[in-house]
Design a protein around this motif. Structure first.
Motif, PDB file in Angstrom:
ATOM      1  N   VAL B 110      -1.841   6.015  -7.954  1.00  0.00           N
ATOM      2  CA  VAL B 110      -2.835   6.316  -6.926  1.00  0.00           C
ATOM      3  C   VAL B 110      -3.414   5.013  -6.371  1.00  0.00           C
ATOM      4  CG1 VAL B 110      -5.072   7.374  -6.511  1.00  0.00           C
ATOM      5  CG2 VAL B 110      -3.369   8.567  -7.887  1.00  0.00           C
ATOM      6  N   ILE B 111      -3.690   4.074  -7.279  1.00  0.00           N
ATOM      7  CA  ILE B 111      -4.223   2.785  -6.821  1.00  0.00           C
ATOM      8  C   ILE B 111      -3.193   2.081  -5.926  1.00  0.00           C
ATOM      9  CG2 ILE B 111      -4.950   0.495  -7.580  1.00  0.00           C
ATOM     10  CD1 ILE B 111      -5.946   1.950 -10.149  1.00  0.00           C
ATOM     11  N   TYR B 114      -3.183   3.556  -2.514  1.00  0.00           N
ATOM     12  CA  TYR B 114      -4.274   3.101  -1.656  1.00  0.00           C
ATOM     13  C   TYR B 114      -3.965   1.735  -1.075  1.00  0.00           C
ATOM     14  CZ  TYR B 114      -7.429   6.936  -2.545  1.00  0.00           C
ATOM     15  OH  TYR B 114      -7.986   8.172  -2.550  1.00  0.00           O
ATOM     16  N   SER B 117      -1.281   1.959   1.643  1.00  0.00           N
ATOM     17  CA  SER B 117      -1.607   2.609   2.906  1.00  0.00           C
ATOM     18  C   SER B 117      -2.615   1.790   3.718  1.00  0.00           C
ATOM     19  CB  SER B 117      -2.155   4.008   2.630  1.00  0.00           C
ATOM     20  OG  SER B 117      -3.203   3.925   1.693  1.00  0.00           O
ATOM     21  N   ARG B 118      -2.988   0.606   3.222  1.00  0.00           N
ATOM     22  CA  ARG B 118      -3.948  -0.217   3.952  1.00  0.00           C
ATOM     23  C   ARG B 118      -3.532  -0.455   5.410  1.00  0.00           C
ATOM     24  NH1 ARG B 118      -8.783  -1.263   3.038  1.00  0.00           N
ATOM     25  NH2 ARG B 118      -8.635  -3.430   3.716  1.00  0.00           N
ATOM     26  N   ARG B 130      -7.983   8.244   7.330  1.00  0.00           N
ATOM     27  CA  ARG B 130      -8.544   7.601   6.157  1.00  0.00           C
ATOM     28  C   ARG B 130      -8.181   8.344   4.876  1.00  0.00           C
ATOM     29  NH1 ARG B 130     -13.719   7.879   6.158  1.00  0.00           N
ATOM     30  NH2 ARG B 130     -14.158   8.429   8.321  1.00  0.00           N
ATOM     31  N   PRO B 133      -4.005   8.011   2.455  1.00  0.00           N
ATOM     32  CA  PRO B 133      -3.558   7.476   1.168  1.00  0.00           C
ATOM     33  C   PRO B 133      -3.262   8.557   0.146  1.00  0.00           C
ATOM     34  CG  PRO B 133      -5.354   6.152   1.981  1.00  0.00           C
ATOM     35  CD  PRO B 133      -5.171   7.285   2.962  1.00  0.00           C
ATOM     36  N   TYR B 136       0.306   9.327   0.399  1.00  0.00           N
ATOM     37  CA  TYR B 136       1.100   8.281  -0.270  1.00  0.00           C
ATOM     38  C   TYR B 136       1.106   8.526  -1.777  1.00  0.00           C
ATOM     39  CZ  TYR B 136       1.473   5.141   3.780  1.00  0.00           C
ATOM     40  OH  TYR B 136       1.798   4.570   4.972  1.00  0.00           O
ATOM     41  N   ALA B 137      -0.099   8.845  -2.298  1.00  0.00           N
ATOM     42  CA  ALA B 137      -0.202   9.045  -3.744  1.00  0.00           C
ATOM     43  C   ALA B 137       0.687  10.200  -4.171  1.00  0.00           C
ATOM     44  CB  ALA B 137      -1.658   9.314  -4.122  1.00  0.00           C
TER      45      ALA B 137
END
Lengths: 490, 220, 681, 320
Positions: B110-111, B114, B117-118, B130, B133, B136-137
């Protein structure tokens, strides 16, 4: 015929044949319509090549689009498709005669093969990258039950691996498409056409680099899956060895190349969005890794069909390395390799299928003295293997020569050297295994080989095509050079 | 619908997506994961519906409904049907990595998501984007599940989580891809799941189970 | 002639030949059924016609050059360019003449073969491709013809693929030749890329401006590739397998003509196109040549298989040629133009001479094989009276191969030595170090070469037959003998009057670059430019012949004058009074070479195996002793086996990584995702 | 080509042909005297040759033309060598026809002829001798060529007349390290070439030790005479050559008259007698080495030759 109607033929003709096969109760009708559809694809490919020249044509509704590169791929689909469907008729007859399959399963086979051909045509002709993705995934769907056609434990295993691994890879490609779509919209494209190839090409320089890197990376990996590139190469040998021989021919000879043609489109996009370094490095590393893995697994291979599968992997590795070079000559050579490889794999898989049918096994140890037992098949396999390892006068040689020159022009001589060393190891393996099967006396008790017409015709035709392509210059190489330019080669 | 409400609801849906994914990692029981999948599908479908309502875009809302139908109803149903005949121990997910480690990995993923996806969030600061992410996770978690699950159906579940993640990114970041692509992709995924289901059935018949460790005949 | 009339001790009861030992009179090498002569004749005639046409074309090329002709409709993505200057023409003539002889020979030889139509067709195809290599005018065409040559020869080797040794040889050949091709390919495409041209003529003027790194790379790679084709150590391992196992006409073509293509490559690409290079290029050539010459001749001198012996001798001779080329480069680099020219002349002359005597030797060996089914010298013998024509031919060939005066190989070796010994002490330290060693190598090579050829001729053709097959041998048919006679005549001409080649050599030397000057005077008296040195091989031959005739005359006259001396008598062997001899008591090739083998024990590393079994009653009584000695190729054992082993180990690792687990395969994929993420960040 | 040269060449051939047996007899006599025997006199070889020439020659059954013609070929080769090597005159017309390498080659080809003749008989002895002789010949060849190379550096030519003339002009040049090393090498080589101790024992008839004798066991009558005559000529030519390479005093020039030729014959006779006597004396003090030690000896000779060459390059007397 108008150009936009012409472009629809390669997708439409196999679908019509599929419909015929679905409703027809007569095997000869469905068989011939399948062959006719393949020939229609081939004819359409040639016609498209003649019409588009060095430009491109977009059909109505922006669904289909054709340029020289697409024409080349359609021609490849048509040629190999014709050979494979011709052999498929014989394959089904033999299976039905042996009671190894049912009429319903045979019909399913014929329908799925045509759907497969249509999906591949769509993949090379679609204008929208999303549709390309849909078509590529559709090839997985169409071939899943073809791989599992024989319903043995092993074919079931192969199918599961094929579907799961390919789905993972191709889904990653979809992720890439989605991110690219996002980037494209933010580069000012309209939502409806943001994934069209021309729009992407024109917007490429405005794409956000970080986003584009992720998108391109995912697409290269994802579409590379279907092209058999490392690390998603693991499905390939299992699926190719378990599928019926004509399907193996199609998957090995065309599907991989079709997937790779998408990679080439992505490469062209990446070059204009990210500069030439990104895709080049990626393709170089992947290509060499693929070559390494393929060659390593060729060395002590025990099964003929797996041997052929890994040699396809080897060719894909070479093609990726060639794509990395990106010069006109290299890309044209690559396309020649694609064409020749399709034909040679059709010849070899069809022959291998015959041998498997006769021996009940495709283990190399079981196949001995083939040249003495069947001069025709022995000569065909011998010529095929020589052609496969890139010896003249067969067409792969011309392609590899062009690739080598292109790579030297692109200052990639060290990579070329590494690739060639690996290719020599692959060559040695194939020659070794080939010699073991073809030459020498047959082992006692080997069954007789009676080559039937559905095997002999495509095999002989294929070898002839291979030689002609390898010796003659003229319009086809010219088309390849145009295609290379279209694909953004320098 | 006010911007604030919309943002809250979208965040909620995204939260539900992530939570359901984490729970899929946590739970071993396949029937429970099938139910979680239904929740996830509903949360996913909610995003286009919300966007459609907010923008007055009927087409988008219809797509949302279709997504809900497909992902919250059809897919879980398919899995449940396939599970019905199986013995209890067959319904275990049987991961290669134990639950604690899996959860730790999930947290890491998950980290990573994030961080990954910046660039996307930088380009588009809308409330929905917003939340992207989360998509993505889900993708990363889906890949992780696929690698570590040893049962045929648990791999199907993993595959669906992965697909949900991609769809989530699509809806959150760009309000969905063009309709023709969306339709084609959904059809493909449906067929793939159907095929995998059929294959799992055949596997059950041939091997007497769907343990993927059985699939080791084809090897080098 | 019958066996008894030969005066042999007895019909040997020794080991029979491997196949069909009792009826070699049917003449088949392996006791096979006869095949229709039509196809064989067509293949042979085609080969000869191609050879003659090629030689004629070569003459045209030497005299006024050919091309360049570009054919765009052939060769995808490259086209075909044909062009040949004097160098190419000269090699075409060599190939063509060898092929013309081998073609006729093949008609006789193939009458009992079992080649399939494909393999019969491969021989003329092989000749055609060999003729095309020197005709190739561009990098692409060169590479294509080069590889076509390999394919055609590969098919031609496989004529007898029922025998495992043939398959083994073919595998080695296929792989090694492809390895060499890969090296040439990279080298030439780098050359083409750095010269921005495809045509060899254009590259000749542009290659000099390429970066030194790419020039070095091109040199090393092409030399590796051409060296592999020429059979230079350590890339020679295919040669002693493939050349002996091929049908004898093909052996002759490969050993006499194809290896010359390797030399052609070195001359054309590394000397003509690349032009003068750094000194280490020359040193590489000299060192490789020296190693090949010594290693080849050593293996040849201890070899007991007639054709294998000849094959190793090919490595030896190509080594000498390479050494000469290296010396030419080195001397040219030091500005010694006339000496460099002599060295280059020596190399070219030796290629021609080698083509003549080696093709003759292989044809004669093939004739023996045809008559007896044997290649093993330990089982041969006594052929001189059974096959006088073949024996005569082989003696001419062996004399040439030994590099002795009156032989075809002498003049070129003499020229080589002359170029080596005449560099002045002041020329440079490197020359002063290299040249003496080179002279020593050439000298040792010649000495051992004499030993090898003496053994081949003395053991194989003289003495008494060591097997029934040799005992029952009959002379081969005229179709085989006629070309042998012609080539033997050519060998003799080369030995006594090498001047016939002078006009052609002059043109080739002019083509080869400005580093080389006027060629030596090759008249009746061979005079060297700028050096006090001359010989006349023709006059030596005349002198020896006159002296021998005079002595014979004196002996005859003396006998007529003195009736006290009785006429010569034929009688049984005295043999030290040791009683009746059997053929098995003779020295064999193995025992003949044993002292040499012992001397060079450290290099040859024979694999000796002594197995003593005792009688049951006592350990002190020996029941029997088995002694087995086998000489394996050290280079193969030390250089190739470890590499093959490493490849196999690596392959098994990769195999183990692919264990069939879906999860593992998916993990491979996940790895890719991680990489993409890392790259995209 | 001068008249004096042609005459000189004829004299050379005659002198070598006629004097060679005498040289052999002389060496035997020297040995006999040093060993405290009376000896059979220096003329014994002539008597042996005459005896053999009168006897019937027996040709073994099964042997070929090689066996029958080898003796004549060997003797003929030696005559050609005798005409080429500057023993009496430096102006032989054969000089341009054959240089030192040709001479070495002709000596070797004569050896090969004898080897082949030995193999042709098919006896174990013949094979044994042939095998040993082959090994020695193969190793002598490089040694002799390198030694010759060392000598030719000075004259910058490998033509014998040029070398000898150069030495005649500057006799001091041979007294260099290179010259000395080459001399040592040549002595060993000549011993090997002519079948002398310590390589071969010309007097032995023991199968374990003989090389040359084993090869000629089957010869008899006039053929044996030719073989023995050829062997003695080989000895004479090589010893004469060695003498003239290092001490070319008295050798006839290109325009020498009859007197010059007589002087030349006398000079060479004296020098050869001296050198051969020294060699024979040396033989008294050495034993034959084992067959398998011979290569070491020859390798040593090769090394000496190589050292001579490098010495000639690096310790050039006048910086050339």
């Amino acid at each position: 015929m108008s150009v936009s109607a012409l472009i629809a033929v390669p997708v439409g003709a196999p679908l019509v044949a599929a419909a015929v096969a679905l409703v027809s109760r007569r095997r000869s009708l469905s068989g011939w319509s399948g062959i006719a559809a393949s020939l229609a694809v081939l004819a359409a490919g040639i016609a498209i090549a003649a019409r588009v020249g060095s430009g491109h044509v977009v059909a109505d509704a922006h669904l289909l689009r054709a340029d020289a590169a697409a024409a080349v791929m359609v021609i490849v689909i048509g040629v190999v498709g014709a050979l494979a469907t011709f052999a498929g008729v014989g394959y089904l007859d033999a299976e039905l005669a042996d009671g190894a399959t049912t009429p319903a399963a045979a019909r399913q086979y014929e329908v799925l093969v045509q759907v497969f051909l249509a999906a591949m045509s769509l993949a090379v002709l679609a204008d929208n990258l999303g549709v390309v993705w849909v078509a590529v995934e559709a090839t997985t769907v169409a071939t899943a039950f073809l791989v599992g056609h024989r319903r043995t434990r092993q074919s079931l295993e192969a199918t599961w691996k094929y579907v799961v691994i390919c789905s993972l890879g191709i889904t990653l490609a979809f992720f890439g498409v989605v991110i690219l779509y996002f980037a494209s919209i933010h580069a000012g494209a309209s939502p409806t056409s943001a994934l069209d190839l021309d729009v992407l090409a024109s917007r490429a320089s405005h794409l956000d680099p970080a986003t584009a890197r992720l998108a391109v990376g995912l697409m290269l990996v994802g579409f590379g899956t279907k092209a058999g590139l490392v690390p998603f190469h693991t499905w390939l040998a299992d699926a190719h060895s378990q599928a019926p021989a004509p399907v193996s021919a199609l998957m090995s000879g065309v599907l991989l190349s079709v997937a790779f043609s998408v990679v080439l489109r992505v490469r062209a996009l990446a070059d204009s969005a990210l500069g030439p370094g990104f895709a080049r490095d990626w393709l170089l590393v992947t290509g060499l890794a693929t070559l390494l893995v393929a060659v390593s697994l060729l060395v002590a291979q025990r099964d003929l069909k797996r041997l052929l599968a890994y040699s396809s992997l080897e060719q894909m590795g070479l093609i990726a390395v060639a794509a990395a070079a990106g010069t006109r000559l290299a890309i044209a050579g690559l396309l020649l390799v694609v064409t020749a490889h399709g034909v040679v794999k059709a010849v070899l898989f069809i022959s291998a299928g015959e041998l498997q049918h006769v021996h009940g096994s495709s283990s190399i140890a079981d196949l001995t003295g083939i040249a003495a037992r069947s001069p025709l098949l022995g000569a065909a396999i011998g010529a095929g293997l020589l052609g496969l390892v890139g010896l003249p006068p067969f067409a792969l040689f011309g392609g590899e020569l062009a690739i080598a020159r292109g790579m030297a022009d692109a200052h990639l001589a060290p990579a070329l050297g590494v690739a060639l060393v690996l290719l020599v190891v692959g060559y040695a393996s194939i020659v070794n295994h080939g010699a073991a099967m073809l030459l020498g006396p047959a082992r006692a008790g080997s069954p007789a080989i009676a080559v039937t017409r559905p095997v002999a015709v495509p095999v002989v035709l294929g070898v002839a095509v291979l030689v002609v392509l390898g010796v003659v210059g003229g319009p086809y190489p010219h088309l390849l050079e145009t295609a290379a330019t279209v694909l953004g080669a320098r | 619908m006010s911007a604030h409400t919309y943002a809250t609801l979208v965040d909620l849906a995204a939260g539900a997506l992530l939570l359901s994914a984490v729970l899929v990692v946590w739970r071993r029981d396949l029937q429970a994961t099938a139910r979680l999948l239904a929740v996830q599908g509903a949360a996913l479908g909610a995003i286009p519906i919300l966007s459609g309502i907010r923008r007055g875009d009927v087409q988008l809302a219809v797509v949302g409904v279709a997504v809900v139908a497909l992902r919250a109803v059809v897919f879980p149903k398919l899995i449940a049907v396939r599970l019905r005949g199986e013995l209890a121990h067959e319904r275990e997910g049987a991961p290669l990595v134990n639950t604690t480690a899996s959860l730790l990995v999930t947290a890491t993923l998950v980290i990573v998501a994030y961080a990954l996806s910046r660039p996307l969030v930088r380009l588009d600061a809308s409330p929905a984007a917003r939340a992207a992410p989360v998509g993505y996770a889900l993708v990363l978690i889906g890949v992780f599940l696929l690698v570590t699950r040893r049962k045929a159906l648990s791999q199907v579940v993993a595959f669906l989580v992965l697909d949900n993640g991609i769809d989530a990114v699509a809806f959150l970041a760009t309000l969905g891809v063009p309709v023709v692509v969306e339709l084609g992709a959904s059809l493909d995924v449906l067929l793939a799941v159907v095929i995998l289901g059929v294959l799992a059935g055949r596997m059950h018949a041939k091997f007497g189970g769907t343990d993927l460790d059985e699939l080791r005949e084809l090897r080098e | 002639m019958t066996g008894v009339a030969h005066g042999d001790v007895a019909r040997p009861v020794g080991p029979a030949p491997p196949a069909d030992g009792d009826s070699p009179a049917t003449g088949a090498p392996d006791g096979r059924a006869e095949r229709a002569p039509g196809a064989v004749a067509i293949a042979g005639v085609t080969t000869t016609a191609l050879g003659a046409a090629g030689a004629a074309t070569g003459v045209v090329a030497v005299v006024r050059g050919i091309g360049p002709i570009h054919v765009g409709s052939l060769g995808p993505l490259a086209g075909v360019t044909l062009a040949a200057g004097a160098t190419g023409g000269a090699f075409m003539v060599v190939v063509g003449l060898v092929a013309a002889a081998a073609g006729v020979y093949g008609i006789g030889y193939g009458r009992h073969g079992r080649s399939s139509p494909l393999q019969l067709a491969a021989v003329p195809a092989f000749v055609a491709t060999m003729l095309l290599v020197p005709l190739a005018g561009s990098v692409s065409t060169f590479l294509a013809t080069w590889e076509l040559m390999a394919v055609a020869s590969l098919v031609a080797i496989l004529a007898d693929h029922d025998r495992p040794a043939v398959r083994d040889a073919a595998r080695w050949y296929a792989v090694m030749t492809h390895l060499g091709f890969a090296a040439v390919l990279v080298g030439l495409v780098v050359l083409a890329a750095s010269g921005r041209a495809d045509g060899l003529v254009a590259l000749t003027s542009r290659a000099a401006s390429a970066s030194s790194a790419s020039r070095d790379a091109v040199f090393v790679l092409t030399f590796v590739g051409f060296g592999a084709k020429a059979g230079l150590v350590p890339l020679h391992v295919w040669l002693p397998r493939a050349h002996p196992e091929a049908p004898s006409p093909v052996s002759a073509l490969m050993s006499a003509a194809m290896v010359a293509m390797g030399v052609y490559g070195i001359v054309r690409i590394d000397i003509e196109v690349l032009g003068p290079g750094p000194r280490w290029w020359a040193i590489v050539l000299v060192a490789t040549g020296a190693a090949s010459a010594l290693y080849g001749v050593l293996q040849s001198s201890v070899s007991t298989d007639l054709k294998r012996l000849l094959a190793y001798s090919t490595t030896e001779n190509m080594g000498l040629v390479t050494l000469a080329l290296g010396a030419a480069m080195l001397l040219a680099g030091y500005g010694e133009r006339s000496l460099a020219t002599i060295a280059l002349t020596a190399a070219l002359l030796h290629v021609v001479a080698h083509a003549a005597f080696k093709s003759l030797a292989f044809m004669a060996a093939g004739s023996v094989l045809f008559a007896t089914g044997l290649r093993d010298l330990d089982l041969l013998g006594g052929l001189a009276r059974r096959m006088p024509a073949t024996t005569g031919a082989f003696s001419v060939a062996a004399l040439g191969a030994a590099g002795l005066p009156l032989g075809a190989g002498f003049v070129s070796e003499w020229l080589l030595v002359q170029s080596l010994i005449h560099s002045r002490p002041s020329s440079g330290t490197l020359l002063a170090l290299v040249m003496p060693v080179a002279v020593g190598v050439v000298a040792l090579t010649t000495g051992l070469g004499v030993a090898a050829m003496t053994k081949a001729f003395g053991i194989g053709f003289l003495a008494r037959p060591r097997s029934t097959a040799a005992f029952d041998a009959r002379e081969s048919p005229a179709a085989m003998l006629a070309p042998m006679a012609v080539v033997a005549a050519a060998c003799t001409v080369l030995a006594v009057a090498p001047g016939v080649l002078a006009p052609g050599l002059r043109r080739v030397l002019l083509d080869t670059g400005s580093s080389f000057g006027a060629p030596p005077h090759l008249g009746l008296l061979l005079r060297l430019p700028g050096i006090a040195g001359s010989i006349s091989p023709g006059l030596i031959a005349v002198a020896v012949a006159v002296a021998a005739a005079a002595l014979a005359l004196v002996a005859a006259v003396a006998r007529a004058g003195r009736s006290r001396r009785p006429a010569d008598r034929r009688a049984a062997l005295w043999a030290g009074g040791g009683g009746p001899l059997t053929a098995r008591m003779q020295y064999t090739a193995t025992s003949f070479a044993e002292p040499l083998q012992r001397v060079f024990d450290d290099v040859l590393r024979p694999d000796v195996d002594v197995e003593v079994s005792h009688v049951e009653e006592s350990r002190y009584l020996v029941d029997r002793v088995r002694y087995r000695s086998r000489i394996v190729d050290v280079v193969e054992a030390r250089c190739y086996r470890p590499v093959l082993g490493a490849v196999a180990t690596w392959a098994s690792w990769v195999r183990r990584a692919h264990n069939g687990s879906v999860n593992r395969y998916l993990a491979f994929g996940a790895l890719a995702v991680i990489v993409v993420i890392a790259v995209a960040r | 080509m001068t008249g004096a040269g042609v005459a000189g060449a004829a004299v050379q051939v005659a002198a070598v042909g006629a004097g060679a047996p005498l040289l052999v007899g002389w060496m035997r006599q020297v040995r006999a005297l040093l060993e405290g025997r009376i000896g059979s006199g220096v003329l014994q070889p002539y008597r042996d040759l005459r005896k053999l020439a009168r006897k019937q020659s027996i040709v073994p059954e099964g042997s070929t033309v090689v066996f029958a013609t080898a003796p004549a070929f060997i003797a003929a080769t030696m005559l050609v060598v005798a005409a080429t090597v500057p023993t009496v005159t430096v102006a032989s017309p054969m000089d341009g026809v054959g240089d030192l390498f040709v001479v070495v080659g002709l000596l070797l080809i004569a050896t090969v002829a004898l080897i082949l003749a030995a193999l042709d008989t098919g006896t174990p002895f013949g094979g044994m001798g042939a095998s040993r002789e082959t090994t020695i010949a193969a190793l002598v060849e490089p040694a002799i060529l390198v030694a010759v190379f060392a000598l030719s550096i000075r004259a910058n030519s490998s033509n014998l007349a040029a070398i000898v003339t150069a030495t005649a002009h500057r006799p001091g040049d041979v007294l260099t390290p290179a010259g000395a090393l080459a001399f040592a090498a040549l002595v060993v080589v000549i011993a090997a070439e002519t079948g002398r101790l310590p390589i071969d024992n010309p007097a032995t008839h023991l199968e374990l030790t003989m090389v040359h004798e084993a090869m000629v066991l089957e010869y008899s009558g006039h053929r044996l005479a030719l073989v023995e005559w050829g062997a003695s000529m080989r000895l004479a030519v090589l010893v004469g050559l060695l003498a003239n390479l290092y001490l070319p005093i008295g050798i006839a020039g290109a325009h020498a008259g009859a007197a010059g030729l007589v002087v030349g014959v006398g000079a060479i006779a004296a020098k050869t007698a001296l050198l051969a006597g020294a060699l024979a004396a040396g033989e008294v003090f050495v034993a034959k080495v084992r067959m398998f030690r011979v290569p070491e000896l020859l390798a040593g000779s090769f090394l000496l030759g190589l050292l001579a060459v490098t010495a000639a390059y690096f310790i050039a007397p006048r910086g050339a």
